[in-house]
Design a protein around this motif. Structure first.
Motif, PDB file in Angstrom:
ATOM      1  N   VAL A 176       0.948  -1.400  -0.015  1.00  0.00           N
ATOM      2  CA  VAL A 176       0.307  -0.271   0.025  1.00  0.00           C
ATOM      3  C   VAL A 176       0.903   1.571  -0.301  1.00  0.00           C
ATOM      4  O   VAL A 176       0.476   1.832  -0.733  1.00  0.00           O
ATOM      5  CB  VAL A 176      -1.155  -0.272   1.037  1.00  0.00           C
ATOM      6  CG1 VAL A 176      -1.183   1.023   1.736  1.00  0.00           C
ATOM      7  CG2 VAL A 176      -1.685  -0.824   0.496  1.00  0.00           C
ATOM      8  N   LEU A 177       1.747   1.146   0.850  1.00  0.00           N
ATOM      9  CA  LEU A 177       2.580   2.320   0.723  1.00  0.00           C
ATOM     10  C   LEU A 177       3.344   2.860  -0.615  1.00  0.00           C
ATOM     11  O   LEU A 177       3.386   3.765  -1.077  1.00  0.00           O
ATOM     12  CB  LEU A 177       3.582   2.428   2.020  1.00  0.00           C
ATOM     13  CG  LEU A 177       2.702   2.347   3.206  1.00  0.00           C
ATOM     14  CD1 LEU A 177       4.139   1.908   4.784  1.00  0.00           C
ATOM     15  CD2 LEU A 177       2.433   3.997   3.771  1.00  0.00           C
ATOM     16  N   LEU A 178       4.044   1.561  -1.213  1.00  0.00           N
ATOM     17  CA  LEU A 178       4.436   2.065  -2.167  1.00  0.00           C
ATOM     18  C   LEU A 178       3.366   2.420  -3.669  1.00  0.00           C
ATOM     19  O   LEU A 178       4.066   3.061  -4.485  1.00  0.00           O
ATOM     20  CB  LEU A 178       5.444   0.422  -2.113  1.00  0.00           C
ATOM     21  CG  LEU A 178       6.589   0.290  -3.560  1.00  0.00           C
ATOM     22  CD1 LEU A 178       7.999   1.517  -3.747  1.00  0.00           C
ATOM     23  CD2 LEU A 178       6.975  -1.184  -4.027  1.00  0.00           C
ATOM     24  N   THR A 179       2.890   1.501  -3.530  1.00  0.00           N
ATOM     25  CA  THR A 179       1.565   1.965  -4.441  1.00  0.00           C
ATOM     26  C   THR A 179       1.037   3.516  -4.583  1.00  0.00           C
ATOM     27  O   THR A 179       0.526   4.083  -5.261  1.00  0.00           O
ATOM     28  CB  THR A 179      -0.080   1.355  -4.505  1.00  0.00           C
ATOM     29  OG1 THR A 179       1.440  -0.521  -4.750  1.00  0.00           O
ATOM     30  CG2 THR A 179      -0.255   1.055  -5.301  1.00  0.00           C
ATOM     31  N   GLY A 180       1.368   4.090  -2.726  1.00  0.00           N
ATOM     32  CA  GLY A 180       0.346   4.876  -2.775  1.00  0.00           C
ATOM     33  C   GLY A 180       1.436   6.388  -3.505  1.00  0.00           C
ATOM     34  O   GLY A 180       1.488   7.574  -4.077  1.00  0.00           O
ATOM     35  N   VAL A 181       2.694   5.695  -2.825  1.00  0.00           N
ATOM     36  CA  VAL A 181       3.870   6.908  -3.605  1.00  0.00           C
ATOM     37  C   VAL A 181       4.272   6.069  -5.199  1.00  0.00           C
ATOM     38  O   VAL A 181       4.374   7.548  -5.704  1.00  0.00           O
ATOM     39  CB  VAL A 181       5.441   6.315  -2.883  1.00  0.00           C
ATOM     40  CG1 VAL A 181       6.807   7.096  -4.048  1.00  0.00           C
ATOM     41  CG2 VAL A 181       5.211   6.395  -1.619  1.00  0.00           C
ATOM     42  N   ALA A 187      -5.528   2.952 -12.891  1.00  0.00           N
ATOM     43  CA  ALA A 187      -5.181   1.524 -12.191  1.00  0.00           C
ATOM     44  C   ALA A 187      -4.299   1.305 -10.896  1.00  0.00           C
ATOM     45  O   ALA A 187      -4.798   0.280 -10.331  1.00  0.00           O
ATOM     46  CB  ALA A 187      -4.867   0.634 -13.679  1.00  0.00           C
ATOM     47  N   ARG A 188      -3.654   1.585 -11.114  1.00  0.00           N
ATOM     48  CA  ARG A 188      -3.088   2.356  -9.709  1.00  0.00           C
ATOM     49  C   ARG A 188      -3.482   2.060  -8.407  1.00  0.00           C
ATOM     50  O   ARG A 188      -3.858   1.875  -7.606  1.00  0.00           O
ATOM     51  CB  ARG A 188      -1.823   2.915  -9.861  1.00  0.00           C
ATOM     52  CG  ARG A 188      -0.981   2.872 -10.787  1.00  0.00           C
ATOM     53  CD  ARG A 188       0.551   3.399 -11.125  1.00  0.00           C
ATOM     54  NE  ARG A 188       1.523   3.149 -11.882  1.00  0.00           N
ATOM     55  CZ  ARG A 188       1.755   3.988 -12.627  1.00  0.00           C
ATOM     56  NH1 ARG A 188       1.202   6.133 -12.858  1.00  0.00           N
ATOM     57  NH2 ARG A 188       1.982   3.855 -13.136  1.00  0.00           N
ATOM     58  N   ALA A 189      -4.622   3.268  -8.282  1.00  0.00           N
ATOM     59  CA  ALA A 189      -5.702   3.676  -7.669  1.00  0.00           C
ATOM     60  C   ALA A 189      -6.689   2.440  -7.500  1.00  0.00           C
ATOM     61  O   ALA A 189      -6.751   2.508  -6.055  1.00  0.00           O
ATOM     62  CB  ALA A 189      -6.218   4.850  -7.870  1.00  0.00           C
ATOM     63  N   CYS A 190      -6.829   1.378  -8.237  1.00  0.00           N
ATOM     64  CA  CYS A 190      -6.960   0.807  -8.454  1.00  0.00           C
ATOM     65  C   CYS A 190      -6.694  -0.667  -7.274  1.00  0.00           C
ATOM     66  O   CYS A 190      -7.439  -1.277  -6.527  1.00  0.00           O
ATOM     67  CB  CYS A 190      -8.268  -0.120  -9.322  1.00  0.00           C
ATOM     68  SG  CYS A 190      -8.557  -2.255  -9.587  1.00  0.00           S
ATOM     69  N   ARG A 191      -5.205  -0.716  -7.528  1.00  0.00           N
ATOM     70  CA  ARG A 191      -4.661  -1.407  -6.950  1.00  0.00           C
ATOM     71  C   ARG A 191      -4.195  -1.673  -5.167  1.00  0.00           C
ATOM     72  O   ARG A 191      -4.562  -2.195  -4.353  1.00  0.00           O
ATOM     73  CB  ARG A 191      -3.587  -1.709  -7.339  1.00  0.00           C
ATOM     74  CG  ARG A 191      -3.394  -2.508  -9.136  1.00  0.00           C
ATOM     75  CD  ARG A 191      -1.973  -2.795  -9.699  1.00  0.00           C
ATOM     76  NE  ARG A 191      -2.299  -3.502 -10.960  1.00  0.00           N
ATOM     77  CZ  ARG A 191      -2.097  -2.269 -11.963  1.00  0.00           C
ATOM     78  NH1 ARG A 191      -1.749  -1.757 -12.142  1.00  0.00           N
ATOM     79  NH2 ARG A 191      -1.995  -3.443 -13.361  1.00  0.00           N
ATOM     80  N   LEU A 192      -4.796  -0.531  -5.092  1.00  0.00           N
ATOM     81  CA  LEU A 192      -4.540   0.904  -4.097  1.00  0.00           C
ATOM     82  C   LEU A 192      -5.640   0.526  -3.157  1.00  0.00           C
ATOM     83  O   LEU A 192      -4.947   0.047  -2.207  1.00  0.00           O
ATOM     84  CB  LEU A 192      -3.554   2.323  -3.722  1.00  0.00           C
ATOM     85  CG  LEU A 192      -3.692   2.567  -2.573  1.00  0.00           C
ATOM     86  CD1 LEU A 192      -2.521   2.316  -1.967  1.00  0.00           C
ATOM     87  CD2 LEU A 192      -3.762   4.552  -2.701  1.00  0.00           C
ATOM     88  N   SER A 193      -6.423   0.298  -3.287  1.00  0.00           N
ATOM     89  CA  SER A 193      -7.739   0.308  -2.979  1.00  0.00           C
ATOM     90  C   SER A 193      -7.988  -1.312  -2.411  1.00  0.00           C
ATOM     91  O   SER A 193      -8.008  -1.551  -1.302  1.00  0.00           O
ATOM     92  CB  SER A 193      -9.232   0.535  -3.748  1.00  0.00           C
ATOM     93  OG  SER A 193      -9.273   0.039  -4.435  1.00  0.00           O
TER      94      SER A 193
END
Length: 186
Positions: free
Chosen positions: A135-140, A168-174
């Motif tokens: 989550v932290l890595l994807t958020g960054v 797509a990144r926001a999808c993976r983050l959620s």
């Protein structure tokens, strides 16, 4: 996974919307990207089903082994594809986490769901660390894309909903955030 009703419904909504968006991404993708979006859609809808508050619907005892089989089957293509990229390895870990949660829920008495402590602490902790880091890595990784998109530079208005990498990144983050929440309430 069946904690307070309000947080359960928020997880259901978040995961269902994420799964629906992944279906949209499947339509616009090709080849490997389409398969990844399909796997993410399955995870999103599966997580939504598992997060339904127990006060509303308590799954029958046979549902948890079915979840374990479905996510175990989803892990097989991820295992095969993991040879070619780390992103597929993440899908494998996600499917394995879903199998693990299903097995724990199948073995827990009905009144213990959502009270915490029913999982194997070491494996639950390892999965929590993995998904919190993810989550932290994807958020960054999402921040620079949002900063560039919000600056007004670079048009890009012709891209369809399924073709937007920041979504797509926001999808993976959620889904990562949802996985952390589900593991915390296991």
């Amino acid at each position: 996974m069946h904690g307070p009703a309000s947080s359960g419904w928020l997880l259901v909504a978040l995961c269902a919307v994420t799964g629906a968006y992944c279906l949209v991404r499947m339509r616009s993708g090709a080849g490997e990207e389409r398969g990844a979006a399909g796997g993410e859609a399955l995870m999103g809808f599966g997580m939504a089903a598992m997060a339904v508050p127990a006060a509303v619907f308590t799954p029958p005892s046979w549902a948890w082994p079915v979840y374990a089989v479905v996510f175990g089957a989803a892990a097989v293509p991820a295992l095969w594809a993991a040879r070619s990229g780390a992103h597929h390895l993440h899908h494998l870990v996600g499917a394995g986490a879903m199998v693990y949660m299903s097995v724990v829920m199948a073995g827990a008495p009905a009144h213990a769901h959502g009270q915490g402590g029913s999982g194997v602490p070491l494996l639950t902790g390892a999965l929590l660390l993995y998904f919190a880091g993810y989550v932290l890595l994807t958020g960054v990784r999402l921040v620079p894309v949002a900063a560039v998109a919000g600056s007004g530079a670079g048009g890009g208005g012709s891209a369809g909903w399924g073709d937007r990498p920041e979504l797509a990144r926001a999808c993976r983050l959620s889904m990562g955030i949802s996985m952390v929440a589900m593991l915390l309430t296991l």
